[in-house]
Design a protein around this motif. Structure first.
Motif, PDB file in Angstrom:
ATOM      1  N   ALA A  34      66.571  89.360  94.051  1.00 28.16           N
ATOM      2  CA  ALA A  34      67.348  89.923  92.944  1.00 28.16           C
ATOM      3  C   ALA A  34      68.655  90.522  93.460  1.00 28.16           C
ATOM      4  O   ALA A  34      69.686  90.442  92.801  1.00 28.16           O
ATOM      5  N   LYS A  82      72.330  89.132  92.353  1.00 28.14           N
ATOM      6  CA  LYS A  82      72.937  90.114  91.458  1.00 28.14           C
ATOM      7  C   LYS A  82      74.295  89.642  90.931  1.00 28.14           C
ATOM      8  O   LYS A  82      75.144  89.206  91.697  1.00 28.14           O
ATOM      9  N   LYS A 107      66.257  79.215  88.482  1.00 25.22           N
ATOM     10  CA  LYS A 107      65.909  80.403  87.701  1.00 25.22           C
ATOM     11  C   LYS A 107      64.423  80.737  87.766  1.00 25.22           C
ATOM     12  O   LYS A 107      64.028  81.837  87.377  1.00 25.22           O
ATOM     13  N   GLY A 118      62.768  83.492  91.066  1.00 22.87           N
ATOM     14  CA  GLY A 118      62.473  84.928  91.114  1.00 22.87           C
ATOM     15  C   GLY A 118      63.653  85.871  91.136  1.00 22.87           C
ATOM     16  O   GLY A 118      63.556  86.984  90.639  1.00 22.87           O
ATOM     17  N   GLY A 119      64.790  85.440  91.728  1.00 21.47           N
ATOM     18  CA  GLY A 119      65.896  86.379  91.865  1.00 21.47           C
ATOM     19  C   GLY A 119      66.796  86.463  90.644  1.00 21.47           C
ATOM     20  O   GLY A 119      67.438  87.480  90.413  1.00 21.47           O
ATOM     21  N   LYS A 146      67.299  89.407  87.401  1.00 22.74           N
ATOM     22  CA  LYS A 146      66.460  90.603  87.556  1.00 22.74           C
ATOM     23  C   LYS A 146      67.296  91.876  87.606  1.00 22.74           C
ATOM     24  O   LYS A 146      66.884  92.915  87.151  1.00 22.74           O
ATOM     25  N   MET A 147      68.496  91.780  88.221  1.00 23.22           N
ATOM     26  CA  MET A 147      69.395  92.938  88.313  1.00 23.22           C
ATOM     27  C   MET A 147      70.709  92.552  87.663  1.00 23.22           C
ATOM     28  O   MET A 147      71.168  91.437  87.831  1.00 23.22           O
ATOM     29  N   LYS A 148      71.285  93.433  86.954  1.00 22.02           N
ATOM     30  CA  LYS A 148      72.550  93.040  86.317  1.00 22.02           C
ATOM     31  C   LYS A 148      73.661  93.980  86.778  1.00 22.02           C
ATOM     32  O   LYS A 148      73.400  95.100  87.152  1.00 22.02           O
TER      33      LYS A 148
END
Ligand code: HEC
Length: 122
Positions: free
Chosen positions: A69, A73, A113, A116-117, A120-122
């Motif tokens: 993630a 990012k 997609k 896993g990564g 997840k974080m934005k």
């Protein structure tokens, strides 16, 4: 086979094909994308997409770790498309615009997609 049954089968075939066509334009197929990934990306991005493929060791920067993630990012759909179509300047990430079809690119994005990564974080 009676005429009624034949017409039914024909109608179902048409409906089913339409569903397939519509689905296609919505999103890529991750299962097909996995094959595209294994054939074109795995050598750098690794079997699990963690950036540790057999060709990754000498590279700077390292291939992206799609399972992280942190590394994914800020990468959205548009950025995935751009990087795969155009490559990343001054890195080993080359353009796949000529190597892959538009469908292959949709499919491989759908597969990335699932690793896993993404998102997840934005
Ligand atoms: C020759 C090695 C190599 C191959 C093969 C390769 N990549 Fe990359 N890829 C890299 C490197 C190195 C980076 C890191 C670039 C950077 O940090 O800007 C990268 C980064 C990326 C990124 C993130 C780019 C961004 O916007 O930050 C995506 C998405 C990506 N690769 C997708 C793919 C896909 C899909 C394939 C197969 C169709 C593929 N790569 C094949 C080396 C490779």
């Amino acid at each position: 086979m009676s005429k009624g049954v034949k017409i039914m089968i024909l109608a179902l075939t048409v409906v089913f094909s339409l569903v397939l066509v519509v689905n296609r334009s919505w999103a890529g197929d991750a299962a097909k994308g996995e094959k595209v990934f294994k054939a074109n990306c795995m050598v750098c991005h690794g079997e699990k997409g963690d950036g540790n493929g057999p060709a990754a060791a000498p590279l700077t920067p390292k291939p992206r770790n799609f399972t992280s993630a942190t590394e994914m990012k800020g990468i959205d759909d548009a950025r995935l498309h751009k990087s795969i179509m155009e490559g990343r300047p001054n890195t080993a990430m080359v353009s796949f615009a000529k190597t892959l079809s538009a469908n292959d690119i949709e499919d491989v994005i759908a597969y990335l997609k699932t690793l896993g990564g993404f998102g997840k974080m934005k």
